[in-house]
Design an enzyme around this catalytic site. Structure first.
Site, PDB file in Angstrom:
ATOM      1  N   TYR A  30      -1.616  -0.715  10.259  1.00 42.34           N
ATOM      2  CA  TYR A  30      -1.809  -1.086   8.845  1.00 42.34           C
ATOM      3  C   TYR A  30      -0.585  -0.658   8.028  1.00 42.34           C
ATOM      4  O   TYR A  30      -0.068  -1.428   7.213  1.00 42.34           O
ATOM      5  CB  TYR A  30      -3.083  -0.430   8.313  1.00 42.34           C
ATOM      6  CG  TYR A  30      -3.365  -0.688   6.843  1.00 42.34           C
ATOM      7  CD1 TYR A  30      -3.857  -1.918   6.411  1.00 42.34           C
ATOM      8  CD2 TYR A  30      -3.150   0.309   5.877  1.00 42.34           C
ATOM      9  CE1 TYR A  30      -4.125  -2.160   5.063  1.00 42.34           C
ATOM     10  CE2 TYR A  30      -3.414   0.085   4.543  1.00 42.34           C
ATOM     11  CZ  TYR A  30      -3.904  -1.151   4.142  1.00 42.34           C
ATOM     12  OH  TYR A  30      -4.166  -1.386   2.809  1.00 42.34           O
TER      13      TYR A  30
ATOM     14  N   SER B  14       0.851  -1.197   0.000  1.00 40.25           N
ATOM     15  CA  SER B  14       0.000   0.000   0.000  1.00 40.25           C
ATOM     16  C   SER B  14       0.881   1.240   0.000  1.00 40.25           C
ATOM     17  O   SER B  14       1.999   1.222   0.523  1.00 40.25           O
ATOM     18  CB  SER B  14      -0.874   0.025   1.261  1.00 40.25           C
ATOM     19  OG  SER B  14      -1.511   1.273   1.410  1.00 40.25           O
TER      20      SER B  14
HETATM   21  P1  NAP Z   1     -11.671  -5.975   0.262  1.00 36.35           P
HETATM   22  O1  NAP Z   1     -12.691  -5.637  -0.776  1.00 36.35           O
HETATM   23  O2  NAP Z   1     -12.067  -5.920   1.706  1.00 36.35           O
HETATM   24  O3  NAP Z   1     -11.076  -7.417  -0.060  1.00 36.35           O
HETATM   25  C1  NAP Z   1     -10.226  -8.091   0.837  1.00 36.35           C
HETATM   26  C2  NAP Z   1     -10.671  -9.535   0.902  1.00 36.35           C
HETATM   27  O4  NAP Z   1      -9.778 -10.274   1.762  1.00 36.35           O
HETATM   28  C3  NAP Z   1     -12.084  -9.710   1.495  1.00 36.35           C
HETATM   29  O5  NAP Z   1     -12.837 -10.579   0.684  1.00 36.35           O
HETATM   30  C4  NAP Z   1     -11.790 -10.318   2.853  1.00 36.35           C
HETATM   31  O6  NAP Z   1     -12.838 -11.128   3.339  1.00 36.35           O
HETATM   32  C5  NAP Z   1     -10.563 -11.147   2.538  1.00 36.35           C
HETATM   33  N1  NAP Z   1      -9.875 -11.585   3.744  1.00 36.35           N
HETATM   34  C6  NAP Z   1      -9.804 -10.956   4.956  1.00 36.35           C
HETATM   35  N2  NAP Z   1      -9.117 -11.709   5.828  1.00 36.35           N
HETATM   36  C7  NAP Z   1      -8.741 -12.820   5.162  1.00 36.35           C
HETATM   37  C8  NAP Z   1      -8.005 -13.980   5.526  1.00 36.35           C
HETATM   38  N3  NAP Z   1      -7.534 -14.143   6.778  1.00 36.35           N
HETATM   39  N4  NAP Z   1      -7.790 -14.943   4.593  1.00 36.35           N
HETATM   40  C9  NAP Z   1      -8.286 -14.797   3.346  1.00 36.35           C
HETATM   41  N5  NAP Z   1      -8.988 -13.735   2.942  1.00 36.35           N
HETATM   42  C10 NAP Z   1      -9.215 -12.753   3.839  1.00 36.35           C
HETATM   43  O7  NAP Z   1     -10.388  -5.037   0.138  1.00 36.35           O
HETATM   44  P2  NAP Z   1      -9.607  -4.388  -1.124  1.00 36.35           P
HETATM   45  O8  NAP Z   1      -9.746  -2.927  -1.015  1.00 36.35           O
HETATM   46  O9  NAP Z   1      -9.975  -5.080  -2.379  1.00 36.35           O
HETATM   47  O10 NAP Z   1      -8.121  -4.735  -0.673  1.00 36.35           O
HETATM   48  C11 NAP Z   1      -7.335  -5.729  -1.292  1.00 36.35           C
HETATM   49  C12 NAP Z   1      -5.894  -5.518  -0.881  1.00 36.35           C
HETATM   50  O11 NAP Z   1      -5.445  -4.235  -1.350  1.00 36.35           O
HETATM   51  C13 NAP Z   1      -5.681  -5.503   0.630  1.00 36.35           C
HETATM   52  O12 NAP Z   1      -4.457  -6.123   0.957  1.00 36.35           O
HETATM   53  C14 NAP Z   1      -5.607  -4.024   0.954  1.00 36.35           C
HETATM   54  O13 NAP Z   1      -4.900  -3.766   2.127  1.00 36.35           O
HETATM   55  C15 NAP Z   1      -4.881  -3.520  -0.281  1.00 36.35           C
HETATM   56  N6  NAP Z   1      -5.024  -2.089  -0.545  1.00 36.35           N
HETATM   57  C16 NAP Z   1      -6.260  -1.543  -0.756  1.00 36.35           C
HETATM   58  C17 NAP Z   1      -6.350  -0.174  -1.017  1.00 36.35           C
HETATM   59  C18 NAP Z   1      -7.690   0.496  -1.262  1.00 36.35           C
HETATM   60  O14 NAP Z   1      -7.717   1.741  -1.331  1.00 36.35           O
HETATM   61  N7  NAP Z   1      -8.773  -0.232  -1.427  1.00 36.35           N
HETATM   62  C19 NAP Z   1      -5.208   0.615  -1.045  1.00 36.35           C
HETATM   63  C20 NAP Z   1      -3.962   0.017  -0.823  1.00 36.35           C
HETATM   64  C21 NAP Z   1      -3.894  -1.334  -0.581  1.00 36.35           C
HETATM   65  P3  NAP Z   1     -13.942 -10.468   4.331  1.00 36.35           P
HETATM   66  O15 NAP Z   1     -14.639  -9.406   3.533  1.00 36.35           O
HETATM   67  O16 NAP Z   1     -14.811 -11.647   4.678  1.00 36.35           O
HETATM   68  O17 NAP Z   1     -13.170  -9.913   5.495  1.00 36.35           O
END
Ligand code: NAP
Length: 253
Positions: free
Chosen positions: A159, A144
């Site tokens: 985080y 991130s």
């Molecule tokens: P998201 O929509 O919440 O997707 C994350 C997924 O990971 C969810 O389906 C979640 O399930 C699942 N998860 C949580 N704990 C887990 C575990 N122990 N084992 C397996 N799966 C698990 O989030 P996103 O925004 O797409 O984020 C994806 C990645 O990008 C993350 O690593 C996040 O930190 C990173 N990121 C996001 C952003 C942003 O602005 N969105 C920016 C920088 C980095 P549940 O919903 O059931 O918890």
């Protein structure tokens, strides 16, 4: 006609069942580019639904909590036996909490660090023997911009620390595994429109953040997926240990 970029390849994407998430966008793009994809996530119905919606055939959904090392091994070994090869792993699973320093309880720290950092380690440990046996592979870790600039968008300090840990792990793995033909790279997304962020920021805070993004808008999950495709495919054959920024110019360094 040119071949799709991932024709004949197999890929595992963790945390990829969230309908508007980055992981599912990556899985979709990989499938469109010819890969067979395994979607790993926590909810049994959601993994089946997500895998069933991908273009092409041979995709699989599996329940896998990435903090459970035994389960990571079981799932990866089963996929390797079924497919005969694991070409790509995307460590995408992650959770975020908008806490300030003094609000972070031990359980918060464990939850956030465990999914991003332990999960990346455990899944990588599970796939490396299979990649090693074929002398090739690409691991893509989702970090991130928070790791690079000390948070400041949504997640708390724990985080930022977890995602900085992912960067360190990425570079150490890249160094160790390069002689065996396995590349390891990281993507640093900025502010991307997914459920992690959607509707969870007050409008005035959102306006302040947008004002700091030179491209003037939030990013889309598919724009992160494009970077993952580059790192997963042979287009990036000479890249290992890199941080690929996808942040609209939010952090230029
Ligand atoms: P998201 O929509 O919440 O997707 C994350 C997924 O990971 C969810 O389906 C979640 O399930 C699942 N998860 C949580 N704990 C887990 C575990 N122990 N084992 C397996 N799966 C698990 O989030 P996103 O925004 O797409 O984020 C994806 C990645 O990008 C993350 O690593 C996040 O930190 C990173 N990121 C996001 C952003 C942003 O602005 N969105 C920016 C920088 C980095 P549940 O919903 O059931 O918890």
């Amino acid at each position: 006609m040119t071949q799709p970029l991932l024709a004949g390849r197999t890929a595992i994407v963790t945390g990829a069942a969230s309908p508007r998430g980055i992981g599912l966008a990556i899985a979709r793009l990989f499938a469109e580019q010819g890969a067979r994809v395994a979607i790993l996530d926590l909810d049994p119905a959601a993994v089946e639904l997500a895998a069933g919606g991908l273009a092409g055939e041979g995709h699989l959904g599996r329940v896998c909590d990435v903090t459970d090392r035994q389960r990571c091994r079981e799932v990866v070994d089963e996929l390797a036996a079924r497919w005969g090869r694991i070409d790509v792993l995307v460590n995408n699973a992650g959770i975020s909490q908008p806490l300030r320093l003094l609000e972070i309880e031990p359980g918060d720290y464990d939850a956030v660090l465990d999914v991003s950092l332990r999960g990346t380690l455990f899944m990588s440990q599970a796939v490396v023997p299979h990649m090693r046996s074929r002398g090739c592979g690409s691991i893509v870790n989702i970090s991130s911009v928070s790791a690079q600039r000390g948070g400041g968008i949504f997640g708390g300090p724990h985080y930022a620390a977890a995602k900085a840990g992912v960067l360190g792990l990425t570079k150490a793995m890249a160094r160790e595994l390069a002689p065996e033909g396995i590349r390891v790279n990281a993507i640093c997304p900025g502010f991307i429109a997914t459920d992690i962020t959607r509707g969870r920021l007050p409008p005035e805070r959102l306006a302040t953040i947008l004002a700091t993004i030179p491209l003037g808008r939030v990013g889309e999950p598919r724009e992160v997926a494009g970077c993952a495709l580059f790192l997963a495919s042979d287009l990036s054959a000479y890249c290992t240990g890199i941080e690929l920024d996808v942040n609209g110019g939010l952090h230029i360094h």
